[in-house]
Motif scaffolding. Structure first.
Motif, PDB file in Angstrom:
ATOM      1  N   ALA A  82     -21.983 -10.759   4.794  1.00  0.00           N
ATOM      2  CA  ALA A  82     -22.459  -9.633   4.001  1.00  0.00           C
ATOM      3  C   ALA A  82     -22.071  -9.685   2.526  1.00  0.00           C
ATOM      4  N   VAL A  83     -21.005 -10.375   2.198  1.00  0.00           N
ATOM      5  CA  VAL A  83     -20.557 -10.414   0.803  1.00  0.00           C
ATOM      6  C   VAL A  83     -21.111 -11.676   0.163  1.00  0.00           C
ATOM      7  N   PHE A  84     -22.015 -11.503  -0.783  1.00  0.00           N
ATOM      8  CA  PHE A  84     -22.655 -12.628  -1.461  1.00  0.00           C
ATOM      9  C   PHE A  84     -21.918 -12.869  -2.779  1.00  0.00           C
TER      10      PHE A  84
ATOM     11  N   ASN B 263      -1.400 -13.825 -15.554  1.00  0.00           N
ATOM     12  CA  ASN B 263      -0.049 -13.429 -15.154  1.00  0.00           C
ATOM     13  C   ASN B 263      -0.036 -12.023 -14.564  1.00  0.00           C
ATOM     14  N   ALA B 264      -0.818 -11.112 -15.143  1.00  0.00           N
ATOM     15  CA  ALA B 264      -0.897  -9.754 -14.599  1.00  0.00           C
ATOM     16  C   ALA B 264      -1.472  -9.793 -13.187  1.00  0.00           C
ATOM     17  N   TYR B 265      -2.515 -10.592 -12.997  1.00  0.00           N
ATOM     18  CA  TYR B 265      -3.121 -10.737 -11.670  1.00  0.00           C
ATOM     19  C   TYR B 265      -2.092 -11.262 -10.667  1.00  0.00           C
ATOM     20  N   ASN B 266      -1.335 -12.279 -11.076  1.00  0.00           N
ATOM     21  CA  ASN B 266      -0.337 -12.860 -10.171  1.00  0.00           C
ATOM     22  C   ASN B 266       0.795 -11.893  -9.855  1.00  0.00           C
ATOM     23  N   ASN B 267       1.083 -10.968 -10.761  1.00  0.00           N
ATOM     24  CA  ASN B 267       2.102  -9.957 -10.470  1.00  0.00           C
ATOM     25  C   ASN B 267       1.617  -8.979  -9.407  1.00  0.00           C
TER      26      ASN B 267
ATOM     27  N   PRO C  65       0.716 -11.724  -5.674  1.00  0.00           N
ATOM     28  CA  PRO C  65       1.478 -12.979  -5.676  1.00  0.00           C
ATOM     29  C   PRO C  65       0.984 -13.926  -4.585  1.00  0.00           C
ATOM     30  N   ASN C  66       0.966 -15.191  -4.909  1.00  0.00           N
ATOM     31  CA  ASN C  66       0.583 -16.284  -4.007  1.00  0.00           C
ATOM     32  C   ASN C  66      -0.914 -16.362  -3.726  1.00  0.00           C
ATOM     33  N   PHE C  67      -1.689 -15.335  -4.052  1.00  0.00           N
ATOM     34  CA  PHE C  67      -3.121 -15.389  -3.754  1.00  0.00           C
ATOM     35  C   PHE C  67      -3.826 -16.417  -4.623  1.00  0.00           C
ATOM     36  N   SER C  68      -3.441 -16.494  -5.897  1.00  0.00           N
ATOM     37  CA  SER C  68      -4.097 -17.472  -6.768  1.00  0.00           C
ATOM     38  C   SER C  68      -3.721 -18.892  -6.364  1.00  0.00           C
TER      39      SER C  68
ATOM     40  N   MET D 219     -11.579  -7.474  -4.528  1.00  0.00           N
ATOM     41  CA  MET D 219     -10.365  -6.742  -4.276  1.00  0.00           C
ATOM     42  C   MET D 219     -10.651  -5.511  -3.415  1.00  0.00           C
ATOM     43  N   TYR D 220     -11.824  -4.914  -3.646  1.00  0.00           N
ATOM     44  CA  TYR D 220     -12.212  -3.753  -2.857  1.00  0.00           C
ATOM     45  C   TYR D 220     -12.208  -4.086  -1.368  1.00  0.00           C
ATOM     46  N   VAL D 221     -12.772  -5.212  -1.014  1.00  0.00           N
ATOM     47  CA  VAL D 221     -12.854  -5.607   0.400  1.00  0.00           C
ATOM     48  C   VAL D 221     -11.453  -5.820   0.961  1.00  0.00           C
ATOM     49  N   LEU D 222     -10.570  -6.441   0.182  1.00  0.00           N
ATOM     50  CA  LEU D 222      -9.206  -6.656   0.659  1.00  0.00           C
ATOM     51  C   LEU D 222      -8.493  -5.332   0.903  1.00  0.00           C
ATOM     52  N   ILE D 223      -8.672  -4.387  -0.018  1.00  0.00           N
ATOM     53  CA  ILE D 223      -8.039  -3.076   0.155  1.00  0.00           C
ATOM     54  C   ILE D 223      -8.643  -2.351   1.352  1.00  0.00           C
ATOM     55  N   GLU D 224      -9.967  -2.378   1.463  1.00  0.00           N
ATOM     56  CA  GLU D 224     -10.635  -1.719   2.592  1.00  0.00           C
ATOM     57  C   GLU D 224     -10.164  -2.278   3.933  1.00  0.00           C
ATOM     58  N   SER D 225      -9.882  -3.554   3.978  1.00  0.00           N
ATOM     59  CA  SER D 225      -9.474  -4.165   5.253  1.00  0.00           C
ATOM     60  C   SER D 225      -8.126  -3.641   5.739  1.00  0.00           C
ATOM     61  N   LEU D 226      -7.370  -3.003   4.855  1.00  0.00           N
ATOM     62  CA  LEU D 226      -6.056  -2.473   5.227  1.00  0.00           C
ATOM     63  C   LEU D 226      -6.112  -1.034   5.730  1.00  0.00           C
TER      64      LEU D 226
END
Length: 133
Positions: free
Chosen positions: A31-33, A68-72, A75-78, A1-8
Motif C-alpha cells: 500500500a505504501v508507494f 544529526n537531528a534525525y539520528n538523535n 538512533p540506528n535507523f539510518s 515516519m507516520y507509518v512507523l508511529i502508527e504501527s505502535l
C-alpha cells in the motif's frame, strides 16, 4: 515516519506481535508507494535554488545538522537503512544479454561505479577483466 508511529498504536483487540508485524509488513509492501512519497517530499521543499545547492552538494553543514537531528530522534535507523542500501546496490548487476555502454557514476555512500546506459546495471572497477592484446 507516520507509518512507523502508527504501527505502535495499540489495537482495540489484542493480537500477537508477530501477527501485527506481518500485517504492517504486508501493508508497507502493498500500500505504501515510496516513489510517490519521495515526490511529495520534494514538492514540499522550497523553490529557492540556494537551498538546493546547500542540500545537494555545496555547503553540507545544513545537511549534516539535519542528518544529526534525525539520528538523535531515530538512533540506528539510518545505519540500518544505509546497510540495506549498500546490499541493494551490490545486488544491481548488469544483464548478461546486454551490449553494454558503460559510463562512470558516483553512487551516494558507495563511491564510484560503472553504470550501463542500456540495462542500468552497476559494476565495480575490479569487475572488468583486463583487456589482453
Amino acid at each position: 515516519m507516520y507509518v512507523l508511529i502508527e504501527s505502535l498504536i495499540p489495537n482495540e483487540r489484542m493480537i500477537r506481535r508477530e501477527t501485527r508485524d506481518r500485517i504492517w509488513e504486508s501493508f508497507l509492501q502493498k500500500a505504501v508507494f515510496l516513489p510517490y512519497l519521495l515526490q511529495r517530499f520534494r514538492e514540499q521543499l522550497p523553490e529557492n535554488m540556494d537551498f538546493y545547492r546547500i542540500i545537494i552538494g555545496g555547503d553540507n553543514t545544513s545537511f549534516d545538522k539535519l542528518y544529526n537531528a534525525y539520528n538523535n530522534v531515530y538512533p540506528n535507523f539510518s545505519e540500518f537503512t544505509d546497510n540495506r542500501f549498500k546490499e541493494y546496490v551490490s545486488s544491481v548487476k548488469p544483464f548478461k544479454s546486454c551490449d553494454h555502454e558503460w559510463h562512470k557514476v558516483k553512487v551516494h555512500k558507495i563511491g564510484d561505479r560503472h553504470e550501463c546506459r542500456k540495462c542500468l546495471g552497476l559494476a565495480k572497477e575490479e569487475d572488468f577483466e583486463p583487456v589482453s592484446n
